[in-house]
Motif scaffolding. Structure first.
Motif, PDB file in Angstrom:
ATOM      1  N   VAL A 202      -9.008  -3.862  -4.586  1.00  0.00           N
ATOM      2  CA  VAL A 202      -7.783  -3.218  -4.784  1.00  0.00           C
ATOM      3  C   VAL A 202      -6.646  -4.140  -4.055  1.00  0.00           C
ATOM      4  O   VAL A 202      -6.874  -5.076  -3.394  1.00  0.00           O
ATOM      5  CB  VAL A 202      -7.838  -1.918  -4.242  1.00  0.00           C
ATOM      6  CG1 VAL A 202      -8.929  -1.185  -4.919  1.00  0.00           C
ATOM      7  CG2 VAL A 202      -8.062  -2.101  -2.775  1.00  0.00           C
ATOM      8  N   LYS A 203      -5.266  -3.486  -4.160  1.00  0.00           N
ATOM      9  CA  LYS A 203      -4.192  -4.081  -3.451  1.00  0.00           C
ATOM     10  C   LYS A 203      -4.110  -2.967  -2.150  1.00  0.00           C
ATOM     11  O   LYS A 203      -4.309  -1.920  -2.187  1.00  0.00           O
ATOM     12  CB  LYS A 203      -3.009  -4.330  -3.964  1.00  0.00           C
ATOM     13  CG  LYS A 203      -3.126  -5.320  -5.360  1.00  0.00           C
ATOM     14  CD  LYS A 203      -1.984  -5.342  -6.233  1.00  0.00           C
ATOM     15  CE  LYS A 203      -1.970  -6.442  -7.170  1.00  0.00           C
ATOM     16  NZ  LYS A 203      -0.915  -6.577  -8.199  1.00  0.00           N
ATOM     17  N   LEU A 204      -3.340  -3.541  -1.220  1.00  0.00           N
ATOM     18  CA  LEU A 204      -3.134  -2.621  -0.136  1.00  0.00           C
ATOM     19  C   LEU A 204      -2.150  -1.401  -0.519  1.00  0.00           C
ATOM     20  O   LEU A 204      -2.602  -0.099  -0.104  1.00  0.00           O
ATOM     21  CB  LEU A 204      -2.328  -3.404   1.121  1.00  0.00           C
ATOM     22  CG  LEU A 204      -1.740  -2.528   2.266  1.00  0.00           C
ATOM     23  CD1 LEU A 204      -3.039  -2.400   2.935  1.00  0.00           C
ATOM     24  CD2 LEU A 204      -0.544  -3.366   2.810  1.00  0.00           C
ATOM     25  N   ILE A 205      -1.425  -1.569  -1.310  1.00  0.00           N
ATOM     26  CA  ILE A 205      -0.476  -0.611  -1.942  1.00  0.00           C
ATOM     27  C   ILE A 205      -1.456   0.769  -2.285  1.00  0.00           C
ATOM     28  O   ILE A 205      -0.886   1.744  -2.481  1.00  0.00           O
ATOM     29  CB  ILE A 205       0.499  -0.949  -2.685  1.00  0.00           C
ATOM     30  CG1 ILE A 205       1.588   0.138  -2.831  1.00  0.00           C
ATOM     31  CG2 ILE A 205      -0.110  -1.178  -4.037  1.00  0.00           C
ATOM     32  CD1 ILE A 205       2.278   0.752  -1.890  1.00  0.00           C
ATOM     33  N   ASP A 206      -2.477   0.438  -2.815  1.00  0.00           N
ATOM     34  CA  ASP A 206      -3.451   1.149  -3.682  1.00  0.00           C
ATOM     35  C   ASP A 206      -4.226   2.207  -2.657  1.00  0.00           C
ATOM     36  O   ASP A 206      -4.492   3.302  -2.929  1.00  0.00           O
ATOM     37  CB  ASP A 206      -4.388   0.600  -4.496  1.00  0.00           C
ATOM     38  CG  ASP A 206      -3.994  -0.167  -5.463  1.00  0.00           C
ATOM     39  OD1 ASP A 206      -2.820   0.217  -6.159  1.00  0.00           O
ATOM     40  OD2 ASP A 206      -4.430  -1.305  -5.783  1.00  0.00           O
ATOM     41  N   ILE A 207      -4.183   1.831  -1.240  1.00  0.00           N
ATOM     42  CA  ILE A 207      -4.828   2.624  -0.495  1.00  0.00           C
ATOM     43  C   ILE A 207      -4.214   3.152   0.862  1.00  0.00           C
ATOM     44  O   ILE A 207      -4.697   3.414   1.927  1.00  0.00           O
ATOM     45  CB  ILE A 207      -6.159   1.625   0.035  1.00  0.00           C
ATOM     46  CG1 ILE A 207      -5.745   0.454   0.429  1.00  0.00           C
ATOM     47  CG2 ILE A 207      -7.262   1.660  -1.078  1.00  0.00           C
ATOM     48  CD1 ILE A 207      -6.946  -0.438   0.876  1.00  0.00           C
ATOM     49  N   VAL A 208      -2.737   2.982   0.618  1.00  0.00           N
ATOM     50  CA  VAL A 208      -1.946   3.577   1.823  1.00  0.00           C
ATOM     51  C   VAL A 208      -1.152   4.593   1.371  1.00  0.00           C
ATOM     52  O   VAL A 208      -0.876   4.869   0.140  1.00  0.00           O
ATOM     53  CB  VAL A 208      -0.956   2.435   2.230  1.00  0.00           C
ATOM     54  CG1 VAL A 208      -1.891   1.572   3.055  1.00  0.00           C
ATOM     55  CG2 VAL A 208      -0.079   1.837   1.245  1.00  0.00           C
ATOM     56  N   GLU A 209      -0.490   5.626   2.152  1.00  0.00           N
ATOM     57  CA  GLU A 209       0.033   6.670   1.877  1.00  0.00           C
ATOM     58  C   GLU A 209       1.532   6.264   1.098  1.00  0.00           C
ATOM     59  O   GLU A 209       1.927   6.930   0.440  1.00  0.00           O
ATOM     60  CB  GLU A 209       0.607   7.790   3.185  1.00  0.00           C
ATOM     61  CG  GLU A 209      -1.099   8.319   3.452  1.00  0.00           C
ATOM     62  CD  GLU A 209      -0.701   9.149   4.816  1.00  0.00           C
ATOM     63  OE1 GLU A 209       0.357   9.283   5.296  1.00  0.00           O
ATOM     64  OE2 GLU A 209      -1.634   9.979   4.931  1.00  0.00           O
ATOM     65  N   ASN A 210       2.130   5.579   1.816  1.00  0.00           N
ATOM     66  CA  ASN A 210       3.720   5.192   1.539  1.00  0.00           C
ATOM     67  C   ASN A 210       3.628   3.488   1.471  1.00  0.00           C
ATOM     68  O   ASN A 210       2.843   2.851   2.286  1.00  0.00           O
ATOM     69  CB  ASN A 210       4.559   5.613   2.276  1.00  0.00           C
ATOM     70  CG  ASN A 210       4.884   7.070   2.294  1.00  0.00           C
ATOM     71  OD1 ASN A 210       4.133   7.568   3.346  1.00  0.00           O
ATOM     72  ND2 ASN A 210       5.057   7.792   1.348  1.00  0.00           N
ATOM     73  N   LYS A 211       4.643   2.953   0.760  1.00  0.00           N
ATOM     74  CA  LYS A 211       4.997   1.587   1.088  1.00  0.00           C
ATOM     75  C   LYS A 211       5.037   1.114   2.551  1.00  0.00           C
ATOM     76  O   LYS A 211       5.835   1.904   3.138  1.00  0.00           O
ATOM     77  CB  LYS A 211       6.258   1.229   0.373  1.00  0.00           C
ATOM     78  CG  LYS A 211       5.912   1.355  -1.417  1.00  0.00           C
ATOM     79  CD  LYS A 211       7.314   0.802  -1.965  1.00  0.00           C
ATOM     80  CE  LYS A 211       6.869   0.619  -3.762  1.00  0.00           C
ATOM     81  NZ  LYS A 211       8.463   0.115  -4.029  1.00  0.00           N
ATOM     82  N   PRO A 212       4.680   0.142   2.975  1.00  0.00           N
ATOM     83  CA  PRO A 212       4.996  -0.460   4.125  1.00  0.00           C
ATOM     84  C   PRO A 212       6.354  -0.616   4.497  1.00  0.00           C
ATOM     85  O   PRO A 212       7.141  -1.111   3.636  1.00  0.00           O
ATOM     86  CB  PRO A 212       4.438  -2.002   4.221  1.00  0.00           C
ATOM     87  CG  PRO A 212       3.308  -2.040   3.083  1.00  0.00           C
ATOM     88  CD  PRO A 212       3.638  -1.140   2.039  1.00  0.00           C
ATOM     89  N   ARG A 213       6.706  -0.110   5.442  1.00  0.00           N
ATOM     90  CA  ARG A 213       8.184  -0.333   6.053  1.00  0.00           C
ATOM     91  C   ARG A 213       8.253  -1.054   7.234  1.00  0.00           C
ATOM     92  O   ARG A 213       7.702  -0.783   8.485  1.00  0.00           O
ATOM     93  CB  ARG A 213       8.779   1.058   6.142  1.00  0.00           C
ATOM     94  CG  ARG A 213       8.569   2.026   4.927  1.00  0.00           C
ATOM     95  CD  ARG A 213       9.106   3.493   5.263  1.00  0.00           C
ATOM     96  NE  ARG A 213      10.615   3.191   5.450  1.00  0.00           N
ATOM     97  CZ  ARG A 213      11.352   4.580   5.370  1.00  0.00           C
ATOM     98  NH1 ARG A 213      10.841   5.771   5.295  1.00  0.00           N
ATOM     99  NH2 ARG A 213      12.764   4.305   5.526  1.00  0.00           N
ATOM    100  N   ASN A 214       9.722  -1.785   7.345  1.00  0.00           N
ATOM    101  CA  ASN A 214      10.055  -2.466   8.614  1.00  0.00           C
ATOM    102  C   ASN A 214      10.409  -1.471   9.477  1.00  0.00           C
ATOM    103  O   ASN A 214      10.800  -0.308   9.158  1.00  0.00           O
ATOM    104  CB  ASN A 214      11.180  -3.370   8.253  1.00  0.00           C
ATOM    105  CG  ASN A 214      10.982  -4.592   7.242  1.00  0.00           C
ATOM    106  OD1 ASN A 214       9.754  -4.434   6.867  1.00  0.00           O
ATOM    107  ND2 ASN A 214      11.837  -5.290   6.940  1.00  0.00           N
ATOM    108  N   GLY A 215      10.525  -1.683  10.702  1.00  0.00           N
ATOM    109  CA  GLY A 215      11.135  -1.010  11.965  1.00  0.00           C
ATOM    110  C   GLY A 215      12.433  -1.256  12.322  1.00  0.00           C
ATOM    111  O   GLY A 215      13.267  -1.726  11.319  1.00  0.00           O
TER     112      GLY A 215
END
Length: 450
Positions: A202-215
């Motif tokens: 799988v890809k990371l996006i498939d197993i996280v709640e939301n897209k990765p975000r910058n701080g």
């Protein structure tokens, strides 16, 4: 101040040493030839790695037996043997006036902690000349200096060999941890219980709640605002390090994505190529920190355990994926963007297998952590041993004294007299010979007739 052994004499380092600061040559090349010598910068000095070369007369030339000291930076005061080469501006060459060269070298090594903890400068620290040159210097009789230096050569060579063996351990532990992660994220660790057909790619996006975000990274302030913004160093080791933050004057709503929650995954999106993509799992208190712009944050969904995802992101295949997909112009930090991070490849087993994998990895990592602590303890003991041996040497306790040795005070007086005599000879006007006198008189007569 402690009493000196019989025959010793105390002066200051200012009275004993001459020094000259290095200077970076205008021209450096990467190809070595017979007409060139190594350029000795900090990296070359500390690691013996010579990547650039210069003309021998292009700067301050050091010889193999010279004592060099780091003048600027975090390692200010560090002493090492020289090599034949041109030294950079962060190094200083120190020469003894009266003492055996190796004797002075070892004494300066003993002073590192004192010099390094009393540096000067508000930005990059550097050796404080007032601190360095005011250090009391115990001068032993010359023959005793040689005996001390020879004994230290013998003992510290053995200590250095032990240190070299110890220094191999971190690399061994790193390879061990990576081997564990490789086995954990490929199915090898649990293949006796589960089959590989139960795994998904799988890809990371498939197993996280939301897209990765910058701080966010506003400028830090020197007062407590209640808002702690993490620095990159909080996750650079590959795990979360407490209290690596700066206060920022920023109004952060309580529902902002910037606040860290327990089990959040943090990923460095910009750093040197070695560290870009390094990840950490935050297991601390909710809403205690916010995170900076150079870090991305994501959170595991129901398909994956947070700790398994962290282990997968830390495995070499995913780390290599981040390095291979990092971009950046010359002179800038390599970066990975949201698209790259979202597409990170993850080998995903079922939750039951993830739980077993996490437990096995934790047990193996605990053993590695125990070995690492033992290594750190041994290294600290070895460092203390070196300092203890050096301190003993300069208390006059390392080698036996010889009553026939010329006392240090007489040695200094004799050297000063010899130098004064040489200076007087050099300054004495040349005798006027008979021929020169006749010529001078002849010139004077000609001048009078004119």
């Amino acid at each position: 101040m402690s009493e000196l052994p019989k025959g010793w004499y105390r002066i200051t380092l200012k009275e004993e040493c001459t020094s000259i600061k290095g200077k970076k040559p205008k021209s450096l090349v990467i190809e070595q030839s017979e007409s060139l010598v190594p350029y000795v910068d900090i990296k070359a000095f500390e690691k013996g790695i010579f990547e650039k070369f210069a003309e021998f007369n292009s700067g301050v030339l050091a010889q193999k037996d010279d004592t060099l000291m780091v003048w600027d930076g975090a390692r200010s005061g560090l002493v090492g043997n020289g090599v034949k080469g041109v030294i950079g501006s962060t190094l200083v060459k120190i020469t003894a006036k009266y003492s055996n060269t190796r004797y002075l070298h070892y004494f300066l090594k003993l002073q590192f902690d004192h010099i390094n903890s009393n540096t000067k400068g508000t930005g990059i620290p550097h050796v404080d000349p007032a601190v360095l040159w005011s250090i009391p210097y115990p001068v032993a009789p010359l023959n005793e200096q040689i005996r001390i230096a020879n004994k230290l050569d013998s003992i510290l060579t053995k200590v250095d060999k032990a240190q070299a063996r110890l220094n191999k351990i971190p690399a061994i532990l790193k390879r061990f941890r990576q081997s564990v992660l490789a086995a954990a994220t490929s199915g090898e660790l649990t293949k006796s219980t589960f089959t590989s057909s139960e795994w998904e790619s799988v890809k990371l996006i498939d197993i996280v709640e939301n897209k990765p975000r910058n701080g966010k990274s506003p400028k830090g302030v020197d007062f407590d605002t209640g808002v702690k913004n993490l620095t990159l160093s909080a996750i650079t080791p590959g795990y979360f390090v407490e209290n690596k933050y700066k206060f920022v004057d920023l109004d952060v709503p309580t529902d902002s994505h910037l606040w860290l929650k327990n089990q959040d995954i943090l990923i460095q999106r910009a750093n040197s190529i070695e560290y870009v993509g390094v990840s950490a799992l935050y297991e601390g208190e909710d809403d205690h920190y916010i995170y900076p712009d150079l870090i991305m944050k994501c959170r595991a969904n129901a398909r994956v355990l947070s700790k398994y995802l962290y282990y997968a992101l830390s495995s070499e295949p995913v780390r290599k994926y981040f390095r291979d997909n990092a971009t950046g112009t010359t002179g800038n930090m390599p970066k990975i963007n949201q698209t790259v991070v979202s597409a990170a490849p993850i080998n995903l087993p079922q939750i039951d297998e993830q739980k077993i994998i996490v437990n096995k990895v934790e047990r193996l990592f605990k053993k590695a952590d125990k070995l690492e602590q033992q290594y750190l303890d041994a290294k600290a003991r070895l460092d203390r041993l070196t300092q203890s041996i050096l301190a003993k040497a300069f208390r006059g306790e390392l080698v036996p004294q010889d009553p026939n040795d010329e006392p240090a005070e007489q040695l200094l007086e004799r050297i000063l007299k010899e130098r004064l005599s040489q200076q007087q000879k050099a300054d004495k006007p040349k005798k006027t010979t008979k021929k020169r006198l006749i010529k001078a008189k002849a010139k004077a007569k000609v001048a009078d007739k004119g």
